[in-house]
Structure formats: C-alpha cells, structure tokens
Design a protein around this motif. Structure first.
Motif, short mmCIF file in Angstrom:
data_model
loop_
_atom_site.label_atom_id
_atom_site.label_comp_id
_atom_site.label_asym_id
_atom_site.label_seq_id
_atom_site.Cartn_x
_atom_site.Cartn_y
_atom_site.Cartn_z
N LEU A 1 1.01 -1.33 0.09
CA LEU A 1 -0.01 -0.07 -0.12
C LEU A 1 0.79 1.39 0.12
CD1 LEU A 1 -3.00 0.34 0.13
CD2 LEU A 1 -2.94 0.85 2.58
N GLU B 1 -1.05 6.84 -4.03
CA GLU B 1 -1.34 6.94 -5.52
C GLU B 1 -1.44 8.45 -6.00
OE1 GLU B 1 -5.54 6.40 -7.94
OE2 GLU B 1 -4.37 4.57 -7.60
N HIS C 1 -12.40 1.98 0.09
CA HIS C 1 -13.44 1.78 -0.99
C HIS C 1 -14.27 0.63 -0.60
CE1 HIS C 1 -14.49 0.89 -5.07
NE2 HIS C 1 -14.38 2.18 -5.50
N TYR D 1 -12.68 -2.18 -3.54
CA TYR D 1 -11.38 -2.40 -4.01
C TYR D 1 -10.36 -2.06 -2.98
CZ TYR D 1 -13.33 -1.52 -8.82
OH TYR D 1 -14.13 -1.75 -9.82
N CYS D 2 -9.15 -2.61 -2.98
CA CYS D 2 -8.33 -2.25 -2.07
C CYS D 2 -7.56 -0.62 -2.39
CB CYS D 2 -6.94 -3.38 -2.18
SG CYS D 2 -5.79 -3.08 -0.72
N PHE D 3 -8.65 -0.01 -1.95
CA PHE D 3 -8.27 1.71 -2.24
C PHE D 3 -8.90 2.17 -0.93
CE2 PHE D 3 -9.65 4.80 -5.76
CZ PHE D 3 -8.23 5.25 -5.68
N ASN E 1 -3.18 2.93 -2.54
CA ASN E 1 -3.58 1.68 -3.13
C ASN E 1 -2.35 0.74 -3.40
OD1 ASN E 1 -2.52 2.48 -5.50
ND2 ASN E 1 -4.14 2.26 -6.94
#
Length: 671
Positions: A37, A40, A583, A586-588, A602
């Motif tokens: 992680l 971004e 999110h 998602y892995c966000f 992310n």
C-alpha cells in the motif's frame, strides 16, 4: 427443452457472476496488498482542513467536506474534481453523506454552525436547511432500508431523525442524552448497522458507547401517544424516555475506573468514531484519549474488573466462572464474599504441546521478551494464540509481556489473559500470581489481597517467595495509604457511576445501563487520538480483515483484526490524519486531515520503489504516541509545534511504577 436450456444459461451466468463477486470481495484486500500500500494521488481543491469523506455505494464517487465550507465530489479513479459547491454553512463541515437510493443526487452535510443541510448536486443547490440543533453537528448517518431518512449527532447531546417525505423543515429528537447524563454530555458520532438498519450506535462524552433499537423507540413513542394518559406528563415519564431493552451499552472494562485519574490529568475520554463491520456483528470504536476497541455484538462478555458492589453478586448468580444470565461469561469466579480461586490445592496439569511451527514462534517471542522487546513479544504470542486458542501457556506468557510493557490498558489485557489461562489450566501457577498483580495495578487492592491469599493457599511452596513478599508489601502499603477514603471502593456505588456536579449528574436509568455494559473483544494500540474529536477508525476489507485508524502524529495505522498486530504505518498528513474511508469493493483507501488535500492509497506495482511515506520503525512510532497520550496538555502543544519533550521515559508510558526487581520467576519470565 429450449426453456430448460435458457434457464440453465441464466443460472450458470448468475452463479458465475456471484462467484466472481465473492472472489472479488474475499480477495480485494490481502496481506500482500497491504504491504504494498502506497500513495497513488493527492486531490487538491479545498482551502482548509478536510474533515470528512464519503464514498457512494458504487465506489465511483467520493465526497469531501472542509473547513472552507465547501463540498467537493471527486472522480477518484481518474483523480478529477467533478463538482464543487458552497454548502451554505457558516462554519467547518464535519460530516457528509450521500442519501441512499437518490441516484447519488442528494448530499447531506452537518457543520459547526449547528446546521444540517440537504443539497441537490444536479443543480448545485441547497434544498433543505435544518437548524434544530443548538451546538456543533458532528456526524450524519443514513440507512439503505430507510431511503428518505437520516440522523444527526450534535454536541447539544441530541440525536435527531429527519424524514424528507414528511416535513422538509423540522426534525424530531430520537434520543436525548442529556436526560441520562446531564447538560454537559455531547454526542460525537453515530452509525447505523448495515445489515439491520434498526440498530443505531452512538458515541459521546465518556467511555461508554450506546447501541439503540430504533424500532423499539418508535413503537414506544406510538404507544405513549395512544395511551389514555398520554397528555399527563409525570416525573416517571421524564425519567423513562426510552423503553426497557431499547439500549445496550459497551465499554472497555478498565476505563470507568481509570476515569478519575484521566480527569485529574485533563485527559478526555470521548468516542470520536463508531462503525459496524460489514456483516453487522461487530462494533469498532475509536476512543479519544485511549485506544481503538472492537466489540463483539454476538458473543458478548461482561467486564472482567470488579465494578459492581459485592453485594450485587451471589454465589447463585455465578457458577464455574460463568454468569447464569444471558449466556454471558465474564471469565471470573465471584462469590458473595468477593474473589475466590478454585478450591483445593493445585496439582500441575499437563500442557498440550504446540505444533513445531508454533513452538518456534513461541521461542521467538520468549527471546524477544528476554531482550525486553515487549511489543514484539506480544505480537508473536498473539500470532500463536490465533492458531492455538486453547493453549494456556501462550496466554500466560503474553500476560507477562503486557505487564512489562505497561501501555494504557495493558494490565487489563494481562488480567484477561491470566483468566483465560486459568480457565484452560486451573493449575497455571504464574497466571494465578500475575492475576493478583494485575488486580493491584488496576487499583483493586482489596481484591488483589484476597487473590494473593488464595494463591498462597493454593501454592504454599510459593507463599514466602520474593515475588509474593513484594506484592504483599505493595498491597498493604496501598491499603494503609487509602484507608481514609476506602469508601471510594465500597459505599456510594461503583466509581463508574460518579458525577462531579449537578449539570453532569446522571439518572438512575443511566446507572443501570452502565452496569449492564459489555466488554471489548480486541484492542488496537499504536496510534494517538487526543487532539481532534473527529478521528476515525474503520474496517478495511469486505471481510473486515484489517483495522485502520488515523493518528495525531500525521500517520495512519493498519492492524490485523484477529491478532491485533500492527502491520503497516504510513505518513498520511503533515500534521494529523482524521479520516480514513476504504473503498467499498477495491483495495483503495481515501484519507484526509489537517492538510487541504485528499490522499488516495492503493497497492503499488512491485516494479515501483515504495516512497518515503512508509514508517519503518512502527514500534518507535507507537511508543512515541503512548508518550504523547500521557503528556500534559502543554507538552502536547509543544509536541505539535515541533519541540522535543525531555523527561518522558522511552518505555512503559501510561503504566505504574516498575515492579520490584526482587520479584522472582513466578511473575517475570515467560514459560
């Protein structure tokens, strides 16, 4: 046959889609992703602190609210600002929510101007303004099952409910905390159970978190209106604003007793954020001034400490260490005359051997303990406990590590581990002795003496050991020094029920609800939450595999949920991280804080070098945060200004004085 073929094709497609969705939900947040992680993007557009974030249901829109009184709707996947509008508020925005089933067209905001506004994003207009609160609005909550309804929590102590179908200009009071806790109580946060929208969790001033049954409250109000005596308001009516069974309280078992000490040091306990797990069975709380706690709503347990007067317990109520009511176990053996271990002289019972790979983990933990790396030892023991939950030795060893580290709440976790070890192995000598020491450190001096006496009777060969003698001296000294105010533990009821003045006096109903509180399941340490009262903690992953929280040191922390082990720390703000919103699929992760930006995180490609936002020394950061939480307000201010504070020890913040070095192996060394 054609119809059968069509049905078969539809069924196959449905199963494939369902299988793909299940795969995505199960694997969208995994350990390798967590360890990759990274940052971004930064979304720029606000001119003040960003105090709240909210994803829409699909996850293709992100709304933010700020001190600049604007809300911005982003396309986070393309890092674009789609819409920015002034909300009409005249002070900081603290909460923003999409109204369910509105096609992401309706947005709700709550702010420090005591107002709640409803906006139509398609025309960029504020269509409803509610001014019923008399103090800052801190949180808004919505529920999918009630598409036109939402709730607000404010510092006037009120939880209000709004129904846009019935009246666009007024709201009704759902819960009035001032009727229970006095005029000084402030509501800080709230959330609705995603699986059963009838349940509403509320965080407020103090260590207690409240869970309400909205349906029961409404039914009670309707029955009151239909009653022939509905127009007659009596004192009893005012004292019973909620029906019996409509509220359930949760609290970390050691906090009510710690409250006077925290108050003396101007350390405020307040729930800054509450949220349910995706399946609705767990409640996560970021406790301002303390740690992050997870409460199990299915398998509940009473607090382990002695917060009820002894006369409230009888031998008929407790059998074999388990309460006979509601199927709730508190893991402790109480009788009408106080604390008792199991009767009879101890005989060592055989310990089940660990598999080789767990034996290696235990040995690594023992080595870390020997090197005084307490946190590392705790994490290794916790890793082994997850795989071998019925091994008494692991619990006993972890208790010893907690007692040596002495962070806030460590002695209570040690007490819990001792009780678990004794329940698995009634002849666990070290766990018995450590239990007495934990009771003493938790200020249950009389119970500690009773426990120590029972220990001596059960293990007479240890009765005159240096460890026993040292603890005996400590207990007797404490009993002598506190003889003048012994009523604090006896007469007048439990400490947790005390009030200091008329304005914060609490009702009898509140006293009963507090005494029926349930304890936590897991505790997460490392962050610091003392500076802001909007700091969030959230589940990360659709299966709630991880816990994330912001911190006063500008970082955010990620723990494994089941082991409580800290796995990653990232620098998320130049000052303080307040908001973390994962999110939905998602892995966000979106974060914000004092900086006027929204940051998106992310998993970064393996080919990409991880940036400098990774905090490598996680234990050092955690220790610094423990010192920060226990510093006085002036020291915290200086820390925030960038000054280094001297005179704060590098380890063991928040605990008592070091234990007597003469204590023997019965307490100190792991098995």
């Amino acid at each position: 046959s054609v119809l059968l073929a069509v049905v078969s094709v539809v069924l196959v497609c449905f199963l494939q889609e369902r299988g793909a969705l299940g795969f995505e939900r199960h694997y969208h947040v995994t350990d390798p992703f967590i360890r990759r992680l990274g940052l971004e993007a930064e979304l720029q557009g606000h001119s003040g602190c960003v105090n709240c974030l909210e994803w829409n249901e699909k996850g293709d829109l992100l709304a933010s609210g700020s001190d600049d009184q604007h809300t911005i709707v982003w396309d986070p996947l393309h890092h674009k600002k789609l819409l920015s509008m002034h909300t009409g508020h005249t002070a900081n925005i603290f909460s923003v929510k999409f109204l369910p089933h509105s096609g992401d067209r309706i947005l709700i905001t709550g702010a420090a101007d005591s107002k709640v506004h409803v906006h139509d994003l398609t025309v960029k207009e504020t269509i409803h303004m509610f001014g019923d609160h008399t103090n800052r609005v801190k949180r808004i909550a919505t529920a999918p099952m009630w598409p036109n309804t939402f709730w607000s929590a404010a510092e006037d102590g009120l939880i209000r409910q709004y129904d846009l179908r019935e009246n666009s200009k007024r709201s009704e009071v759902l819960i009035d905390l001032t009727e229970y806790c006095g005029q000084l109580v402030e509501a800080k946060c709230l959330t609705v159970n995603p699986q059963d929208n009838n349940y509403l969790a509320v965080g407020a001033s103090g260590p207690f978190v409240r869970l309400y049954d909205i349906r029961m409250i409404h039914n009670h109000r309707k029955s009151m209106k239909q009653s022939p005596s509905a127009g007659v308001h009596t004192f009893c009516d005012r004292q019973k604003p909620l029906p019996d069974g409509a509220a359930q309280y949760y609290v970390a078992g050691h906090l009510p007793v710690k409250l006077p000490d925290y108050n003396n040091r101007l350390r405020v306990l307040v729930a800054t954020y509450v949220t349910f797990s995706p399946d609705g069975t767990e409640l996560l709380v970021n406790m301002g001034g303390e740690q992050v706690y997870l409460f199990d709503l299915t398998y509940k347990q009473r607090p382990y400490t002695f917060l009820l007067p002894k006369k409230c317990h009888t031998s008929g109520e407790v059998q074999n260490g388990k309460t006979s009511t509601n199927g709730v176990s508190n893991g402790i053996h109480l009788h009408s005359n106080g604390f008792r271990l199991s009767e009879g002289r101890a005989h060592m019972s055989p310990q089940v051997e660990l598999p080789p790979y767990l034996e290696r983990i235990k040995q690594q933990a023992n080595e870390a303990f020997a090197c005084q790396l307490w946190t590392q030892a705790i994490q290794l023991y916790s890793k082994a406990v997850q795989k071998a939950p019925n091994n008494a030795m692991l619990y006993g060893n972890r208790a010893a590590a907690y007692m040596k580290r002495k962070w806030d709440g460590d002695h209570y976790d040690a007490l819990r581990d001792c009780l678990k070890a004794i329940s698995l192995n009634p002849c666990h000598l070290k766990a018995h002795f450590r239990l007495a020491r934990c009771l003493f450190e938790l200020k249950y001096v009389a119970e500690a003496l009773e426990c120590l006496d029972d220990f001596k009777g059960k293990f007479p060969e240890q009765a005159h050991s240096s460890a026993c003698d040292a603890l005996d001296r400590d207990i007797n000294a404490a009993l002598f020094s506190k003889s003048d105010n012994a009523e604090d533990k006896k007469g007048g009821g439990p400490i947790r029920l005390r009030a200091t003045g008329r304005k914060d006096s609490i009702s009898e109903d509140e006293m009963v609800l507090r005494e029926r509180s349930y304890d936590y399941k897991f505790r997460y340490c490392g962050h610091c939450n003392t500076t802001t009262d909007i700091k969030e903690a959230n589940f990360f992953g659709s299966n709630a595999q991880y816990i994330v929280s912001g911190s006063d040191d500008g970082s955010f922390f990620i723990w494994e949920k089941e082991t409580t082990n800290l796995v990653r720390v990232l620098q998320g703000d130049e000052s303080i991280v307040n908001c973390l919103q994962p999110h939905p699929s998602y892995c966000f992760l979106a974060t914000s804080g004092i900086d006027p930006v929204v940051r998106l995180w992310n998993p970064r490609p393996e080919s990409e070098t991880l940036n400098g936002r990774v905090v490598v020394d996680m234990e050092g950061a955690s220790q610094a945060n423990q010192r920060r939480m226990n510093a006085d307000p002036l020291e915290v201010m200086l820390l925030n200004m960038g000054y280094r504070i001297t005179g704060l020890t590098s380890g063991g913040a928040g605990g008592s004085d070091d234990e007597d070095s003469s204590e023997g192996q019965v307490q100190c060394r792991p098995s």
